[in-house]
Scaffold this motif. Structure first.
Motif, PDB file in Angstrom:
ATOM      1  N   LEU A 117      -1.838   8.475  -3.818  1.00 11.14           N
ATOM      2  CA  LEU A 117      -0.700   7.718  -4.339  1.00 11.14           C
ATOM      3  C   LEU A 117      -0.811   7.532  -5.844  1.00 11.14           C
ATOM      4  N   VAL A 118       0.263   7.815  -6.549  1.00 14.96           N
ATOM      5  CA  VAL A 118       0.316   7.542  -7.980  1.00 14.96           C
ATOM      6  C   VAL A 118       1.054   6.224  -8.152  1.00 14.96           C
ATOM      7  N   ILE A 119       0.325   5.223  -8.642  1.00 11.42           N
ATOM      8  CA  ILE A 119       0.876   3.881  -8.823  1.00 11.42           C
ATOM      9  C   ILE A 119       1.558   3.805 -10.187  1.00 11.42           C
ATOM     10  N   THR A 120       2.769   3.263 -10.197  1.00 10.79           N
ATOM     11  CA  THR A 120       3.510   3.123 -11.448  1.00 10.79           C
ATOM     12  C   THR A 120       3.800   1.655 -11.731  1.00 10.79           C
ATOM     13  N   ASP A 121       4.024   1.350 -12.994  1.00 11.94           N
ATOM     14  CA  ASP A 121       4.338  -0.005 -13.406  1.00 11.94           C
ATOM     15  C   ASP A 121       5.604  -0.483 -12.700  1.00 11.94           C
ATOM     16  N   GLY A 122       5.529  -1.642 -12.093  1.00  9.47           N
ATOM     17  CA  GLY A 122       6.676  -2.225 -11.417  1.00  9.47           C
ATOM     18  C   GLY A 122       6.866  -1.756  -9.986  1.00  9.47           C
ATOM     19  N   GLN A 123       6.033  -0.836  -9.528  1.00  9.29           N
ATOM     20  CA  GLN A 123       6.140  -0.336  -8.158  1.00  9.29           C
ATOM     21  C   GLN A 123       5.825  -1.453  -7.170  1.00  9.29           C
ATOM     22  N   THR A 124       6.457  -1.425  -6.013  1.00 11.49           N
ATOM     23  CA  THR A 124       6.225  -2.414  -4.972  1.00 11.49           C
ATOM     24  C   THR A 124       5.507  -1.767  -3.798  1.00 11.49           C
ATOM     25  N   LEU A 125       4.468  -2.418  -3.331  1.00 13.20           N
ATOM     26  CA  LEU A 125       3.744  -2.011  -2.125  1.00 13.20           C
ATOM     27  C   LEU A 125       3.948  -3.136  -1.128  1.00 13.20           C
ATOM     28  N   THR A 126       4.542  -2.831   0.008  1.00 13.21           N
ATOM     29  CA  THR A 126       4.905  -3.879   0.951  1.00 13.21           C
ATOM     30  C   THR A 126       4.205  -3.684   2.294  1.00 13.21           C
ATOM     31  N   LEU A 127       3.457  -4.663   2.683  1.00  8.37           N
ATOM     32  CA  LEU A 127       2.957  -4.830   4.044  1.00  8.37           C
ATOM     33  C   LEU A 127       3.275  -6.285   4.374  1.00  8.37           C
ATOM     34  N   ALA A 128       3.586  -6.566   5.609  1.00  9.73           N
ATOM     35  CA  ALA A 128       3.982  -7.920   5.977  1.00  9.73           C
ATOM     36  C   ALA A 128       2.801  -8.882   5.863  1.00  9.73           C
ATOM     37  N   ILE A 129       3.066 -10.088   5.410  1.00 12.15           N
ATOM     38  CA  ILE A 129       2.061 -11.143   5.343  1.00 12.15           C
ATOM     39  C   ILE A 129       2.147 -11.932   6.639  1.00 12.15           C
ATOM     40  N   PRO A 130       0.992 -12.278   7.232  1.00 13.02           N
ATOM     41  CA  PRO A 130       1.031 -13.034   8.492  1.00 13.02           C
ATOM     42  C   PRO A 130       1.824 -14.326   8.335  1.00 13.02           C
ATOM     43  N   PRO A 131       2.670 -14.662   9.305  1.00 14.35           N
ATOM     44  CA  PRO A 131       3.472 -15.886   9.219  1.00 14.35           C
ATOM     45  C   PRO A 131       2.653 -17.127   8.976  1.00 14.35           C
ATOM     46  N   SER A 132       1.449 -17.240   9.522  1.00 13.20           N
ATOM     47  CA  SER A 132       0.638 -18.438   9.349  1.00 13.20           C
ATOM     48  C   SER A 132       0.185 -18.629   7.903  1.00 13.20           C
ATOM     49  N   SER A 133       0.269 -17.566   7.105  1.00 13.12           N
ATOM     50  CA  SER A 133      -0.143 -17.661   5.705  1.00 13.12           C
ATOM     51  C   SER A 133       1.027 -17.977   4.779  1.00 13.12           C
TER      52      SER A 133
END
Length: 135
Positions: A117-133
């Motif tokens: 993966l080439v990461i760029t400025d402003g890029q979004t990486l999304t994985l869900a955060i557990p609801p309890s957090s």
């Protein structure tokens, strides 16, 4: 800072006294920021530290390497090969890794990960955060 700790909510840390790895737990898996110094470090210190924190290394989805120095990317190839983690790094750092010879200051004697993966400025990486957090 050496050791393992839960910093808060879904943020964890595993360190060896020289360099550390931050871990974000989501309901879709783990995101690691950096990977330790080497395959041995990842296998023998990072993975047991992740397990000690009650996390499952099989859930590692991404390793985001902050920069192309051996003490930050050294365990990334192992984490990719062992757990299928995607490895992300900025474009200039991928170039640096491709040009640096073994033994150089940046690379040391470590095998860099294959370009992923080439990461760029402003890029979004999304994985869900557990609801309890999410309080």
């Amino acid at each position: 800072m050496a050791g393992t700790t839960r910093a808060f909510d879904n943020l964890f840390f595993v360190g060896n006294g020289f360099v550390g790895v931050w871990i974000v737990k989501t309901s879709d898996g783990l995101i690691l920021f950096d990977s330790g110094e080497s395959t041995d470090e990842a296998r023998d210190h990072l993975v047991p530290g992740i397990q000690q924190l009650g996390l499952d290394p099989k859930q590692i989805r991404y390793v985001i390497v902050t920069h192309a120095h051996w003490d930050h990317f050294g365990g990334a190839k192992y984490l990719h090969d062992t757990y299928g983690a995607r490895v992300g790094l900025g474009a200039p750092d991928w170039v640096l890794l491709s040009k640096e010879k073994p033994g150089s200051l940046e690379r040391g004697d470590k095998t860099p990960p294959d370009k992923d993966l080439v990461i760029t400025d402003g890029q979004t990486l999304t994985l869900a955060i557990p609801p309890s957090s999410c309080t």
